[in-house]
Design a protein around this motif. Structure first.
Motif, mmCIF file in Angstrom:
data_model
loop_
_atom_site.group_PDB
_atom_site.id
_atom_site.type_symbol
_atom_site.label_atom_id
_atom_site.label_comp_id
_atom_site.label_asym_id
_atom_site.label_seq_id
_atom_site.Cartn_x
_atom_site.Cartn_y
_atom_site.Cartn_z
ATOM 1 N N ILE A 70 -6.342 -1.217 7.941
ATOM 2 C CA ILE A 70 -5.989 -1.029 6.533
ATOM 3 C C ILE A 70 -6.361 -2.229 5.675
ATOM 4 C CG2 ILE A 70 -4.108 0.551 7.118
ATOM 5 C CD1 ILE A 70 -2.165 -1.795 6.500
ATOM 6 N N SER A 71 -6.894 -3.299 6.283
ATOM 7 C CA SER A 71 -7.271 -4.486 5.509
ATOM 8 C C SER A 71 -8.505 -5.130 6.124
ATOM 9 C CB SER A 71 -6.124 -5.505 5.480
ATOM 10 O OG SER A 71 -5.873 -5.999 6.784
ATOM 11 N N LEU A 84 -5.199 5.724 0.877
ATOM 12 C CA LEU A 84 -4.441 4.526 0.523
ATOM 13 C C LEU A 84 -4.680 4.136 -0.924
ATOM 14 C CD1 LEU A 84 -5.071 2.366 3.723
ATOM 15 C CD2 LEU A 84 -2.928 3.475 3.081
ATOM 16 N N SER A 85 -3.636 3.645 -1.560
ATOM 17 C CA SER A 85 -3.756 3.119 -2.918
ATOM 18 C C SER A 85 -2.765 1.978 -3.057
ATOM 19 C CB SER A 85 -3.460 4.210 -3.955
ATOM 20 O OG SER A 85 -2.148 4.715 -3.790
ATOM 21 N N LEU A 114 0.827 -1.200 0.000
ATOM 22 C CA LEU A 114 0.000 0.000 0.000
ATOM 23 C C LEU A 114 0.862 1.252 0.000
ATOM 24 C CD1 LEU A 114 -2.659 -1.029 2.664
ATOM 25 C CD2 LEU A 114 -3.020 -0.866 0.190
ATOM 26 N N HIS A 136 -8.715 4.768 4.330
ATOM 27 C CA HIS A 136 -8.813 4.293 2.950
ATOM 28 C C HIS A 136 -8.843 5.422 1.928
ATOM 29 C CE1 HIS A 136 -10.213 0.865 5.404
ATOM 30 N NE2 HIS A 136 -9.509 0.181 4.521
ATOM 31 N N ARG A 137 -9.260 6.614 2.331
ATOM 32 C CA ARG A 137 -9.276 7.745 1.399
ATOM 33 C C ARG A 137 -7.866 8.122 0.939
ATOM 34 N NH1 ARG A 137 -8.784 9.891 6.472
ATOM 35 N NH2 ARG A 137 -7.540 11.819 6.605
#
Length: 392
Positions: free
Chosen positions: A327-328, A374-375, A216, A371-372
């Motif tokens: 994050i997951s 994260l990529s 990520l 999440h906004r």
């Protein structure tokens, strides 16, 4: 069987959540590649406030955090005072900035954030050594705001962690991080390993390095660049015969007491020259300009000298708001990154600990899910809007 939880990062956020988890029965180990407080927490103006922090949900989080700080200090009556309930005085000399303060004060009034307006006579009485510009006829006083001594705060967090059975592993960098459906696995530079149920990433501006192990990328301001959004000069004077017991936000200089007669100075317009790769000398141009401004602001500052100037590097997500949450989907790795760490640490420590141990999300944290930002690694991330809260 108590949950086994690791925290990577022994700054104020990492230690606050670690001691909160440990006091609630978790088996906690904190890892840091250096020593406690040696990162962003070490160099901070440490202004505890919710002043000008937008949007409203972010203001609310910071306002609750001020109260949480005061409760934590009250619960440690035998500890040195790390929290100074000083309040903040702010004034302006030009019409444009004056209008901005008036607009901000109106918004704060609607949010029930306390402030008083002081006239010139009150300012002169409150600040005996002040050289007050003739254009200043009033100031705004924000009584709920506080200042911190970061090192004393970190010492208290460490004492709480150890008293509740938490473990601290320093000078040993986490080199690999893997997650499975069953556990989280860490490998350290020493060759040691750790396995457990959950992991918290509280590494501040280094969060991107560890998130890469999870495939990520996190959108953050690069604190290693010469960028006034990410970096700020902080100067400390030698002891001075100046009576100051509150935080000052003035047109040329922000000034706070820093113990034993020392003052901490910050001039945000000079931060355009701040570069972590190029330390500045106390006797250089930046130091001389800060002293000129200090002389204009106070009597008894004629012989002032600056002991040191540090370049603070902000741990700042690219939209300026905290990144808080798992994050997951496996809910094993939790991210904690925030610019306002000094203000938010006690509250976030408690809320994140409660969320992780109960499995129930906190309503106060839901707006700041990561999440906004994260990529997938190597994908092109969208640029988040710029946002710079008041100096912390």
């Amino acid at each position: 069987m108590p949950q086994r939880i690791a925290v990577i990062g022994a700054g104020v956020l990492g230690l606050a959540v670690a001691q909160s988890l440990s006091r609630r029965g978790a088996q906690v180990t904190v890892f840091d590649k250096n020593y406690p407080g040696s990162g962003t927490s070490q160099i901070s103006y440490a202004w505890v406030n919710a002043n000008g922090k937008e949007p409203a949900r972010y203001h609310e989080l910071n306002a609750h955090a001020i109260d949480e700080h005061k409760r934590w200090q009250a619960s440690h009556p035998a500890s040195p005072q790390w929290l100074l309930e000083t309040g903040t005085l702010e004034w302006a000399t030009d019409k444009s900035t004056l209008h901005q303060i008036e607009q901000r004060a109106a918004k704060l009034a609607a949010l029930h954030y306390p402030f008083n307006i002081c006239d010139r006579a009150e300012l002169l009485s409150t600040l005996p050594e002040i050289r007050l510009d003739p254009r200043v006829q009033q100031a705004w006083f924000f009584p709920s705001e506080c200042l911190l001594y970061p090192s004393l705060f970190i010492a208290s967090l460490l004492a709480d962690l150890r008293a509740s059975g938490g473990q601290l592993v320093c000078n040993n960098e986490v080199t690999t991080l893997t997650e499975s459906d069953r556990d989280v696995h860490l490998t350290l530079a020493s060759g040691a390993e750790w396995r457990g149920d959950q992991l918290i990433l509280a590494t501040g501006r280094w969060a991107t390095e560890l998130l890469s192990h999870c495939g990520l990328e996190l959108a953050m301001t690069d604190a290693n660049r010469a960028d006034p959004v990410a970096c700020s000069f902080l100067a400390q004077t030698q002891p001075l015969p100046i009576q100051l017991n509150c935080n000052l936000i003035t047109p040329e200089l922000n000034v706070r007491p820093d113990g034993a007669g020392r003052l901490m100075l910050q001039a945000l317009d000079l931060d355009q020259h701040a570069d972590p790769a190029r330390p500045v000398s106390p006797d250089g141009l930046i130091g001389k300009e800060m002293l000129r401004r200090l002389h204009r602001l106070f009597n008894n500052a004629e012989g002032a000298r600056i002991e040191c100037i540090a370049t603070g590097q902000r741990s700042r997500p690219s939209d300026g708001l905290p990144a808080l949450g798992y994050i997951s989907e496996s809910a094993r790795i939790y991210l904690m990154v925030s610019h306002s760490g000094m203000t938010l640490a006690p509250l976030l420590g408690r809320l994140v600990a409660e969320e992780m141990l109960s499995g129930t999300g906190s309503p106060m944290l839901s707006a700041f899910a990561p999440h906004r930002l994260l990529s997938p690694l190597n994908a092109v991330a969208k640029t988040a809007p710029a946002y710079l809260p008041a100096a912390q």
